[in-house]
Design a protein around this motif. Structure first.
Motif, PDB file in Angstrom:
ATOM      1  N   ALA A 173      32.478  39.846  40.312  1.00  0.00           N
ATOM      2  CA  ALA A 173      33.276  39.550  41.685  1.00  0.00           C
ATOM      3  C   ALA A 173      33.006  40.722  42.649  1.00  0.00           C
ATOM      4  CB  ALA A 173      34.908  39.471  41.608  1.00  0.00           C
ATOM      5  N   SER A 174      32.478  40.261  43.919  1.00  0.00           N
ATOM      6  CA  SER A 174      32.225  41.340  45.117  1.00  0.00           C
ATOM      7  C   SER A 174      33.652  41.464  45.544  1.00  0.00           C
ATOM      8  CB  SER A 174      31.422  40.901  46.190  1.00  0.00           C
ATOM      9  OG  SER A 174      31.838  39.601  46.556  1.00  0.00           O
ATOM     10  N   SER A 175      33.793  42.479  46.747  1.00  0.00           N
ATOM     11  CA  SER A 175      35.104  42.381  47.201  1.00  0.00           C
ATOM     12  C   SER A 175      35.612  41.413  48.010  1.00  0.00           C
ATOM     13  CB  SER A 175      34.957  43.615  48.108  1.00  0.00           C
ATOM     14  OG  SER A 175      34.332  43.612  49.095  1.00  0.00           O
ATOM     15  N   LYS A 176      34.701  40.525  48.544  1.00  0.00           N
ATOM     16  CA  LYS A 176      35.041  39.330  49.247  1.00  0.00           C
ATOM     17  C   LYS A 176      35.678  38.271  48.522  1.00  0.00           C
ATOM     18  CE  LYS A 176      32.119  38.150  52.609  1.00  0.00           C
ATOM     19  NZ  LYS A 176      31.055  37.319  53.297  1.00  0.00           N
ATOM     20  N   GLY A 177      35.295  38.212  47.185  1.00  0.00           N
ATOM     21  CA  GLY A 177      35.579  36.972  46.334  1.00  0.00           C
ATOM     22  C   GLY A 177      36.862  37.540  45.392  1.00  0.00           C
ATOM     23  N   LEU A 178      37.265  38.819  45.326  1.00  0.00           N
ATOM     24  CA  LEU A 178      38.104  39.542  44.610  1.00  0.00           C
ATOM     25  C   LEU A 178      39.515  38.705  44.431  1.00  0.00           C
ATOM     26  CD1 LEU A 178      38.551  41.521  42.293  1.00  0.00           C
ATOM     27  CD2 LEU A 178      39.168  43.106  44.141  1.00  0.00           C
ATOM     28  N   ASN A 179      40.214  38.464  45.495  1.00  0.00           N
ATOM     29  CA  ASN A 179      41.379  38.083  45.808  1.00  0.00           C
ATOM     30  C   ASN A 179      41.314  36.523  45.278  1.00  0.00           C
ATOM     31  OD1 ASN A 179      42.684  40.291  46.728  1.00  0.00           O
ATOM     32  ND2 ASN A 179      42.503  39.833  48.858  1.00  0.00           N
ATOM     33  N   LEU A 180      40.392  35.756  45.455  1.00  0.00           N
ATOM     34  CA  LEU A 180      40.493  34.428  45.110  1.00  0.00           C
ATOM     35  C   LEU A 180      40.512  34.503  43.414  1.00  0.00           C
ATOM     36  CD1 LEU A 180      39.802  31.268  45.216  1.00  0.00           C
ATOM     37  CD2 LEU A 180      37.465  31.781  45.121  1.00  0.00           C
ATOM     38  N   TYR A 181      39.573  35.221  42.961  1.00  0.00           N
ATOM     39  CA  TYR A 181      39.697  35.039  41.461  1.00  0.00           C
ATOM     40  C   TYR A 181      41.035  35.679  40.938  1.00  0.00           C
ATOM     41  CZ  TYR A 181      34.572  34.508  42.420  1.00  0.00           C
ATOM     42  OH  TYR A 181      33.428  34.022  42.774  1.00  0.00           O
ATOM     43  N   LEU A 182      41.504  36.844  41.614  1.00  0.00           N
ATOM     44  CA  LEU A 182      42.675  37.437  41.081  1.00  0.00           C
ATOM     45  C   LEU A 182      43.888  35.987  40.983  1.00  0.00           C
ATOM     46  CD1 LEU A 182      42.730  40.801  42.728  1.00  0.00           C
ATOM     47  CD2 LEU A 182      42.829  40.337  40.179  1.00  0.00           C
ATOM     48  N   ARG A 183      43.846  35.361  42.022  1.00  0.00           N
ATOM     49  CA  ARG A 183      44.777  34.195  42.400  1.00  0.00           C
ATOM     50  C   ARG A 183      44.806  33.309  41.086  1.00  0.00           C
ATOM     51  NH1 ARG A 183      43.731  35.210  47.890  1.00  0.00           N
ATOM     52  NH2 ARG A 183      42.325  32.858  48.184  1.00  0.00           N
ATOM     53  N   HIS A 184      43.569  33.090  40.776  1.00  0.00           N
ATOM     54  CA  HIS A 184      43.303  32.238  39.604  1.00  0.00           C
ATOM     55  C   HIS A 184      43.363  32.382  38.221  1.00  0.00           C
ATOM     56  CE1 HIS A 184      42.626  28.601  42.340  1.00  0.00           C
ATOM     57  NE2 HIS A 184      42.217  29.412  43.144  1.00  0.00           N
ATOM     58  N   GLY A 185      43.927  33.876  38.147  1.00  0.00           N
ATOM     59  CA  GLY A 185      44.289  34.005  36.899  1.00  0.00           C
ATOM     60  C   GLY A 185      43.093  35.372  36.207  1.00  0.00           C
ATOM     61  N   TRP A 186      42.036  35.502  36.756  1.00  0.00           N
ATOM     62  CA  TRP A 186      41.215  36.546  36.407  1.00  0.00           C
ATOM     63  C   TRP A 186      41.793  37.863  36.478  1.00  0.00           C
ATOM     64  CZ3 TRP A 186      38.346  32.364  38.669  1.00  0.00           C
ATOM     65  CH2 TRP A 186      37.394  31.795  37.742  1.00  0.00           C
ATOM     66  N   ARG A 187      41.380  38.611  35.514  1.00  0.00           N
ATOM     67  CA  ARG A 187      41.825  40.329  35.585  1.00  0.00           C
ATOM     68  C   ARG A 187      40.699  41.083  35.532  1.00  0.00           C
ATOM     69  NH1 ARG A 187      45.009  38.099  37.790  1.00  0.00           N
ATOM     70  NH2 ARG A 187      47.202  37.742  37.476  1.00  0.00           N
ATOM     71  N   ILE A 188      40.708  42.345  36.310  1.00  0.00           N
ATOM     72  CA  ILE A 188      39.622  43.136  35.988  1.00  0.00           C
ATOM     73  C   ILE A 188      39.396  44.222  34.679  1.00  0.00           C
ATOM     74  CG2 ILE A 188      38.512  45.236  37.051  1.00  0.00           C
ATOM     75  CD1 ILE A 188      40.054  44.754  39.735  1.00  0.00           C
ATOM     76  N   VAL A 189      38.422  43.936  33.985  1.00  0.00           N
ATOM     77  CA  VAL A 189      38.179  44.405  32.751  1.00  0.00           C
ATOM     78  C   VAL A 189      37.228  45.650  32.925  1.00  0.00           C
ATOM     79  CG1 VAL A 189      38.795  42.540  31.315  1.00  0.00           C
ATOM     80  CG2 VAL A 189      36.342  42.874  32.101  1.00  0.00           C
ATOM     81  N   ASP A 190      36.546  45.702  33.727  1.00  0.00           N
ATOM     82  CA  ASP A 190      35.275  46.614  34.165  1.00  0.00           C
ATOM     83  C   ASP A 190      34.838  46.652  35.382  1.00  0.00           C
ATOM     84  OD1 ASP A 190      33.448  48.617  33.293  1.00  0.00           O
ATOM     85  OD2 ASP A 190      32.689  47.677  31.710  1.00  0.00           O
ATOM     86  N   ASP A 191      33.829  47.506  35.492  1.00  0.00           N
ATOM     87  CA  ASP A 191      33.308  47.348  37.053  1.00  0.00           C
ATOM     88  C   ASP A 191      31.901  48.219  37.085  1.00  0.00           C
ATOM     89  OD1 ASP A 191      33.534  50.357  37.536  1.00  0.00           O
ATOM     90  OD2 ASP A 191      35.432  49.884  38.376  1.00  0.00           O
TER      91      ASP A 191
END
Length: 222
Positions: A173-191
């Motif tokens: 995820a780029s910063s632009k798509g991050l909130n969409l993915y968070l809302r749909h249940g993804w969680r950050i594991v690395d970067d």
């Protein structure tokens, strides 16, 4: 809502390539890869990428959809999922013959391109199993149509399939798509952190690596 999700076809490539360029033009990493390449050469490179994607989808677990504006018929968004897949010995032999070498157009920031994608590939192999996991590889929405629910429309089918299979999903995820993915249940594991100054950019850019466990209860979003 005047949008419809349909399977993408090779005949859609010219429109998809334009959306691809427009969606990533201001991305702090992707936008720097070919910012000095002539537009016609950049467009040909992007079209070739999608031609190869469609040609080899039967060997890669690829599932591709487009969203169209039903009032105009225009393609306004596109998604490529990689579903879990297992190849036969014959398919494995066919896949091994694919030429993965790249011929970069003049003006490409080759050092940035190879540095970034080598890191992506390494992390992807670490976090995913092609026989068990789902991977949202590409999600692009035309800038003129962003924040209208198209991202959600294009990821719903893949998430539903992963939930039915009890499988995790992975996305970069780029910063632009991050909130969409968070809302749909993804969680950050690395970067992946990229100092963009040596490549003509500004400061540090971050690509978040995210995993969604099956059956996560999600909200709504665009």
């Amino acid at each position: 809502m005047p949008f419809q999700v349909l399977p993408a076809q090779p005949s859609d490539i010219p429109e998809i390539a334009i959306i691809h360029h427009d969606a990533f033009a201001d991305d702090p990493i992707i936008g720097r890869l070919m910012c000095d390449v002539k537009p016609d050469l950049k467009n040909e490179y992007d079209k070739k990428f999608y031609e190869n994607t469609f040609a080899h989808m039967h060997l890669m677990g690829s599932v591709m959809h487009k969203a169209i504006d039903t009032e105009t018929g225009k393609i306004v968004a596109f998604a490529k999922w990689v579903y879990p897949y297992t190849l036969t010995p014959e398919q494995k032999a066919e896949k091994e013959k694919i030429d993965l070498s790249r011929t970069y157009p003049e003006g490409t920031n080759v050092e940035l391109y190879e540095n970034f994608f080598q890191q992506l590939d390494k992390k992807r192999k670490h976090y995913t199993d092609e026989e068990r996991d789902y991977f949202l590889h590409i999600l692009i929405v035309s800038p003129a149509y962003q924040r209208r629910g198209l991202g959600t429309m294009l990821i719903q089918e893949g998430l539903a399939a992963a939930d039915r299979d009890g499988a995790k999903t992975y996305v970069e995820a780029s910063s632009k798509g991050l909130n969409l993915y968070l809302r749909h249940g993804w969680r950050i594991v690395d970067d992946i952190k990229m100092n963009m100054t040596p490549y003509g950019g500004k400061g540090m850019a971050i690509e978040e690596l995210m995993i969604r466990q099956p059956g996560v209860v999600v909200g709504t979003g665009s």
